[in-house]
Design a protein around this motif. Structure first.
Motif, PDB file in Angstrom:
ATOM      1  N   ASP A 272     129.846  34.166 132.278  1.00 47.21           N
ATOM      2  CA  ASP A 272     130.645  33.352 131.369  1.00 47.21           C
ATOM      3  C   ASP A 272     130.396  33.860 129.954  1.00 47.21           C
ATOM      4  OD1 ASP A 272     132.184  31.337 130.171  1.00 47.21           O
ATOM      5  OD2 ASP A 272     131.541  29.840 131.602  1.00 47.21           O
ATOM      6  N   ALA A 273     130.343  32.978 128.979  1.00 43.80           N
ATOM      7  CA  ALA A 273     130.191  33.409 127.592  1.00 43.80           C
ATOM      8  C   ALA A 273     128.743  33.783 127.300  1.00 43.80           C
ATOM      9  CB  ALA A 273     130.644  32.297 126.652  1.00 43.80           C
ATOM     10  N   GLY A 274     128.583  34.837 126.502  1.00 38.92           N
ATOM     11  CA  GLY A 274     127.243  35.245 126.122  1.00 38.92           C
ATOM     12  C   GLY A 274     126.641  34.322 125.085  1.00 38.92           C
ATOM     13  N   LEU A 275     127.303  34.205 123.928  1.00 41.69           N
ATOM     14  CA  LEU A 275     126.891  33.319 122.843  1.00 41.69           C
ATOM     15  C   LEU A 275     128.068  32.406 122.544  1.00 41.69           C
ATOM     16  CD1 LEU A 275     125.232  36.042 120.589  1.00 41.69           C
ATOM     17  CD2 LEU A 275     124.031  34.357 122.000  1.00 41.69           C
ATOM     18  N   LYS A 276     127.838  31.089 122.605  1.00 42.25           N
ATOM     19  CA  LYS A 276     128.987  30.178 122.621  1.00 42.25           C
ATOM     20  C   LYS A 276     128.707  28.895 121.861  1.00 42.25           C
ATOM     21  CE  LYS A 276     131.860  27.618 125.962  1.00 42.25           C
ATOM     22  NZ  LYS A 276     132.063  27.330 127.395  1.00 42.25           N
ATOM     23  N   ILE A 277     129.790  28.345 121.299  1.00 37.89           N
ATOM     24  CA  ILE A 277     129.824  26.980 120.782  1.00 37.89           C
ATOM     25  C   ILE A 277     130.933  26.239 121.510  1.00 37.89           C
ATOM     26  CG2 ILE A 277     130.357  25.550 118.773  1.00 37.89           C
ATOM     27  CD1 ILE A 277     129.054  27.697 117.055  1.00 37.89           C
ATOM     28  N   GLY A 278     130.617  25.050 122.018  1.00 35.10           N
ATOM     29  CA  GLY A 278     131.564  24.252 122.801  1.00 35.10           C
ATOM     30  C   GLY A 278     131.230  24.354 124.283  1.00 35.10           C
ATOM     31  N   THR A 279     132.042  23.988 125.221  1.00 37.09           N
ATOM     32  CA  THR A 279     133.375  23.447 125.007  1.00 37.09           C
ATOM     33  C   THR A 279     133.290  22.013 124.455  1.00 37.09           C
ATOM     34  OG1 THR A 279     134.156  24.753 126.875  1.00 37.09           O
ATOM     35  CG2 THR A 279     135.529  22.947 126.186  1.00 37.09           C
ATOM     36  N   GLU A 280     132.219  21.309 124.834  1.00 38.81           N
ATOM     37  CA  GLU A 280     132.080  19.921 124.398  1.00 38.81           C
ATOM     38  C   GLU A 280     131.801  19.887 122.898  1.00 38.81           C
ATOM     39  OE1 GLU A 280     130.428  21.387 126.816  1.00 38.81           O
ATOM     40  OE2 GLU A 280     130.404  20.159 128.631  1.00 38.81           O
ATOM     41  N   THR A 281     132.753  19.309 122.141  1.00 41.60           N
ATOM     42  CA  THR A 281     132.670  19.277 120.680  1.00 41.60           C
ATOM     43  C   THR A 281     133.064  17.891 120.180  1.00 41.60           C
ATOM     44  OG1 THR A 281     134.871  20.314 120.715  1.00 41.60           O
ATOM     45  CG2 THR A 281     132.986  21.749 120.241  1.00 41.60           C
ATOM     46  N   THR A 282     132.410  16.868 120.717  1.00 39.74           N
ATOM     47  CA  THR A 282     132.751  15.495 120.333  1.00 39.74           C
ATOM     48  C   THR A 282     132.130  15.108 118.998  1.00 39.74           C
ATOM     49  OG1 THR A 282     130.865  14.511 121.500  1.00 39.74           O
ATOM     50  CG2 THR A 282     132.890  14.857 122.766  1.00 39.74           C
ATOM     51  N   GLY A 283     131.083  15.824 118.574  1.00 37.38           N
ATOM     52  CA  GLY A 283     130.461  15.618 117.272  1.00 37.38           C
ATOM     53  C   GLY A 283     130.498  16.914 116.484  1.00 37.38           C
ATOM     54  N   ASP A 284     130.148  16.828 115.219  1.00 37.84           N
ATOM     55  CA  ASP A 284     130.192  18.008 114.353  1.00 37.84           C
ATOM     56  C   ASP A 284     129.136  19.030 114.757  1.00 37.84           C
ATOM     57  OD1 ASP A 284     132.173  16.692 112.986  1.00 37.84           O
ATOM     58  OD2 ASP A 284     130.943  16.220 111.232  1.00 37.84           O
ATOM     59  N   ILE A 285     129.490  20.317 114.591  1.00 38.57           N
ATOM     60  CA  ILE A 285     128.568  21.438 114.776  1.00 38.57           C
ATOM     61  C   ILE A 285     128.723  22.332 113.554  1.00 38.57           C
ATOM     62  CG2 ILE A 285     127.967  23.428 116.202  1.00 38.57           C
ATOM     63  CD1 ILE A 285     129.204  21.963 118.598  1.00 38.57           C
ATOM     64  N   HIS A 286     127.619  22.588 112.851  1.00 40.03           N
ATOM     65  CA  HIS A 286     127.754  23.389 111.635  1.00 40.03           C
ATOM     66  C   HIS A 286     126.466  24.142 111.320  1.00 40.03           C
ATOM     67  CE1 HIS A 286     125.433  20.533 109.080  1.00 40.03           C
ATOM     68  NE2 HIS A 286     126.031  19.578 109.797  1.00 40.03           N
ATOM     69  N   ASP A 287     126.626  25.193 110.537  1.00 38.40           N
ATOM     70  CA  ASP A 287     125.521  26.038 110.093  1.00 38.40           C
ATOM     71  C   ASP A 287     124.757  26.615 111.281  1.00 38.40           C
ATOM     72  OD1 ASP A 287     125.579  25.812 107.080  1.00 38.40           O
ATOM     73  OD2 ASP A 287     125.559  23.698 107.646  1.00 38.40           O
ATOM     74  N   VAL A 288     125.426  27.563 111.927  1.00 41.85           N
ATOM     75  CA  VAL A 288     124.875  28.236 113.102  1.00 41.85           C
ATOM     76  C   VAL A 288     124.917  29.742 112.848  1.00 41.85           C
ATOM     77  CG1 VAL A 288     125.085  28.627 115.586  1.00 41.85           C
ATOM     78  CG2 VAL A 288     125.664  26.372 114.618  1.00 41.85           C
ATOM     79  N   LEU A 289     123.801  30.406 113.120  1.00 46.69           N
ATOM     80  CA  LEU A 289     123.718  31.860 112.954  1.00 46.69           C
ATOM     81  C   LEU A 289     123.260  32.496 114.257  1.00 46.69           C
ATOM     82  CD1 LEU A 289     123.562  34.532 111.352  1.00 46.69           C
ATOM     83  CD2 LEU A 289     121.276  33.834 110.591  1.00 46.69           C
ATOM     84  N   PHE A 290     124.107  33.386 114.797  1.00 45.87           N
ATOM     85  CA  PHE A 290     123.744  34.236 115.925  1.00 45.87           C
ATOM     86  C   PHE A 290     123.592  35.655 115.394  1.00 45.87           C
ATOM     87  CE2 PHE A 290     126.634  30.987 117.725  1.00 45.87           C
ATOM     88  CZ  PHE A 290     125.899  30.489 118.794  1.00 45.87           C
ATOM     89  N   GLU A 291     122.468  36.321 115.679  1.00 48.78           N
ATOM     90  CA  GLU A 291     122.334  37.688 115.176  1.00 48.78           C
ATOM     91  C   GLU A 291     121.396  38.520 116.051  1.00 48.78           C
ATOM     92  OE1 GLU A 291     120.594  38.030 111.291  1.00 48.78           O
ATOM     93  OE2 GLU A 291     119.084  36.487 111.658  1.00 48.78           O
TER      94      GLU A 291
END
Length: 452
Positions: A248-267
């Motif tokens: 599936d996805a390697g690095l992911k945000i979601g699918t469940e996004t019922t609340g805020d998601i912010h300030d995320v760094l993948f590196e």
């Protein structure tokens, strides 16, 4: 973006990892001294729990010793202990042995550590009804436990352990703050669905580093699931220097996004195989913002039809889950110094009711080709009842739809000279405002740039 270096220093200090103070050694509580057999056949849950409870009163260390295998179901870890896993935990396959839907659990446990060089084995196939050879995956029973369910924990450390063969989600952290996940190895089966690797859910101030993950479902996925309690936003997350293999996805945000998601760094991560290398899926009412992917290499490919994702190199989508969904906003996304090989497009795909805003792609290079046996020419929009879930669409290099303020700088899309597959345009644009393109490189399968 937040100052992630400062975040890491503060996080380590809060976890007691950056202090020069000397402390007396914590008392060790060996589970063998509390009646555990460690023969791999006797259910040792009660004995291990007695050890945990005894250590909790002293702030001690619970030792799962080497050269023993302990059969267990739900364990309730307590604040202030170091659960030191040196041997092997083998999870029970009997639902009646469980007190909850998790194996390693904790609730509102401050200063908890889970460490050691031992293993937790999930016996995933015992929770399956059989193998579907046509669709190339295992079919699961009605009930299966999560490997970890850690809720409301502060100053949490998970380090050096290995877990694998999970029947369901792996390291699920819900509403936790000040978290360090370091040098964790996940060895799940690639053909078992829903066996996520690491899932920070409504968590804040989290660092995930130097981990190696193999799993059928999402490897590292940041989400905000629907809960009866308000666990707050998911924010200030730093994921770096991890190696990933997934279907599936390697690095992911979601699918469940019922609340805020912010300030995320993948590196500085390497995705050896995936169905979507980098992925953001906004499907609910939360806002997703200030997300950075940088210095990442990936491979993304098709798998059999039931698996999620269709080989998209990068997939950033804002699509309503249902007709009644009041979709949040997806904005301020940076993808920088990212390269890889894929069977499908780089997608930036909003929707007429929720346009993606302020997306910057800098030095993003994708080499597109077809090398698997599976049929192509589709985009995966799931889960949605508003858009076509599996949309017929021949791949472009970069496909941009329903977005504002999108910039491509020093990006490229290339195809093999003797290509297989119905590749189309280097860049295809539909209803995008304030689009800026600098020094784009690459030939095209049909036309260089198409705008609608």
């Amino acid at each position: 973006m937040k100052n992630f270096r400062l975040l890491a220093v503060c996080l380590l200090a809060s976890l007691g990892l950056a202090s020069s103070q000397t402390f007396a050694a914590a008392k060790t509580f060996n589970v063998l001294d509390y009646g555990a057999k460690g023969d791999g056949a006797t259910l040792d849950t009660a004995a291990i729990q007695r050890t945990i409870d005894a250590a909790a009163s002293d702030g001690g260390k619970v030792l799962i010793p080497r050269r023993h295998t302990f059969l267990t179901a739900t364990l309730d870890l307590k604040g202030g202990i170091d659960f030191q896993l040196e041997g092997t935990l083998l999870i029970s396959t009997n639902q009646s042995d469980y007190a909850s839907d998790g194996v390693i659990t904790a609730s509102n446990a401050p200063n908890l550590k889970i460490t050691g060089s031992g293993k937790i084995l999930g016996q995933s196939l015992s929770f399956m009804t059989g193998y579907d050879a046509t669709n190339e995956w295992w079919l699961f029973k009605e009930w299966r436990p999560k490997m970890f369910l850690l809720t409301g924990c502060t100053n949490l450390v998970v380090r050096d352990i290995t877990f694998g063969d999970a029947p369901f989600w792996g390291l699920h952290m819900l509403g936790c703050e000040n978290v360090l996940v370091e040098n964790v190895t996940v060895n799940n089966r690639l053909d078992v669905p829903n066996d996520d690797g690491i899932d920070p859910d409504h968590c804040r101030n989290v660092e995930i580093r130097d981990c190696h993950l193999t799993c059928g479902d999402d490897a590292i996925v940041i989400k905000s699931t629907r809960q009866t309690n308000d666990f707050g936003a998911c924010a200030n997350i730093h994921v770096h220097d991890c190696v990933i293999r997934t279907q599936d996805a390697g690095l992911k945000i979601g699918t469940e996004t019922t609340g805020d998601i912010h300030d995320v760094l993948f590196e500085r991560c390497k995705i050896i195989s995936s169905s979507r290398g980098l992925c953001i899926q906004l499907r609910d009412e939360g806002d997703v913002s200030n997300i950075t992917f940088r210095d990442i290499q990936f491979v993304s490919r098709y798998h059999s039809d039931p698996w999620w994702g269709r080989g998209e190199a990068i997939s950033v989508t804002a699509i309503p889950r249902n007709a009644g969904t009041k979709l949040g906003k997806l904005h301020d996304i940076l993808v920088q110094n990212v390269s890889g090989k894929a069977e499908n497009s780089v997608r930036i795909n909003g929707s007429p009711t929720s346009r993606i805003e302020n997306v910057s792609l800098k030095n993003v290079a994708v080499n597109l080709s077809r090398w698997t046996k599976y049929s192509g020419g589709v985009y995966d929009n799931r889960p949605t009842k508003v858009f076509e879930p599996i949309e017929r669409h021949d791949p472009d290099g970069f496909n941009l739809r329903w977005a504002n303020q999108v910039s491509l700088s020093h990006c490229s899309a290339k195809w093999p000279a003797n290509r297989r597959g119905n590749f189309r345009n280097a860049i295809a644009v539909q209803d995008v405002t304030a689009l800026q393109i600098w020094k784009f490189e690459g030939d095209s399968a049909a036309h260089p740039i198409v705008m609608k």
